[in-house]
Design an enzyme around this catalytic site. Structure first.
Site, short mmCIF file in Angstrom:
data_model
loop_
_atom_site.label_atom_id
_atom_site.label_comp_id
_atom_site.label_asym_id
_atom_site.label_seq_id
_atom_site.Cartn_x
_atom_site.Cartn_y
_atom_site.Cartn_z
CB CYS A 12 -0.90 -0.03 1.23
SG CYS A 12 -2.52 0.66 0.93
CB CYS A 88 -4.00 1.28 -1.70
SG CYS A 88 -2.34 1.91 -1.92
CB CYS A 96 6.77 -2.02 -7.80
SG CYS A 96 5.06 -1.77 -7.32
#
Length: 175
Positions: A12, A88, A96
């Site tokens: 998240c 989320c 990432c």
């Protein structure tokens, strides 16, 4: 020969609520089959007290949780993840890190209970809803015959799980 224990990372943005809740659920319900972790792209440094209260009320573990950066799981000494799930919408849209071992990924977004403003009852309901939706997704993961599915079928199954009841659809919030 022992069965492989899968490492799962829930992501998240703030790592204060949804990812913590998911980590706790999988830690208990998947014990012996899964190791659960959570992290955030921009951790807030604290765990939301409503998340802890919700977990306690459902009898899930609350010890040892902390809001931490996802970079902890991207280094060479980090556990190799088998699965990485964003919970989320903001984290799903961010770049990432490259995860060691090339884990399977999917988006399991649910609305941010920490963003709910209102009465105590409304806040508690939001956290209970997030818990219920995350536990539903995790129960489907636990029922998935991971070893019997090829990568494509498993990827599709993980994405389908993300579309179960309570899926967020582009609502950008942070928890």
């Amino acid at each position: 020969m022992t069965d492989h224990i899968y490492n799962v990372l829930f992501l998240c943005t703030g790592n204060t609520a949804r990812s913590i809740i998911a980590e706790s659920i999988l830690r208990r319900d998947g014990a012996g089959r899964f190791n659960a972790f959570s992290a955030g792209s921009h951790p807030k440094g604290l765990v939301n007290p409503y998340a802890i209260k919700t977990l306690e009320e459902y009898g899930y573990p609350t010890e040892g949780f902390r809001s931490k950066n996802w970079e902890e799981f991207a280094g060479p000494d980090a556990p190799k993840m088998d699965f990485v799930f964003t919970v989320c919408d903001n984290a799903a849209g961010e770049a990432c890190p490259i995860w060691p071992g090339q884990p399977m990924t999917a988006h399991w977004g649910v609305e941010d209970p920490a963003a709910v403003e209102g009465t105590e009852i409304e806040k508690v309901k939001a956290f209970n809803d997030a818990f219920r939706y995350l536990r539903l997704r995790i129960s489907y993961l636990l029922a998935t015959p991971i070893k019997r599915l090829d990568k494509l079928a498993l990827r599709d199954r993980l994405r389908e799980i993300g579309e179960l009841e309570g899926a967020s659809h582009g609502h950008k919030t942070d928890a």
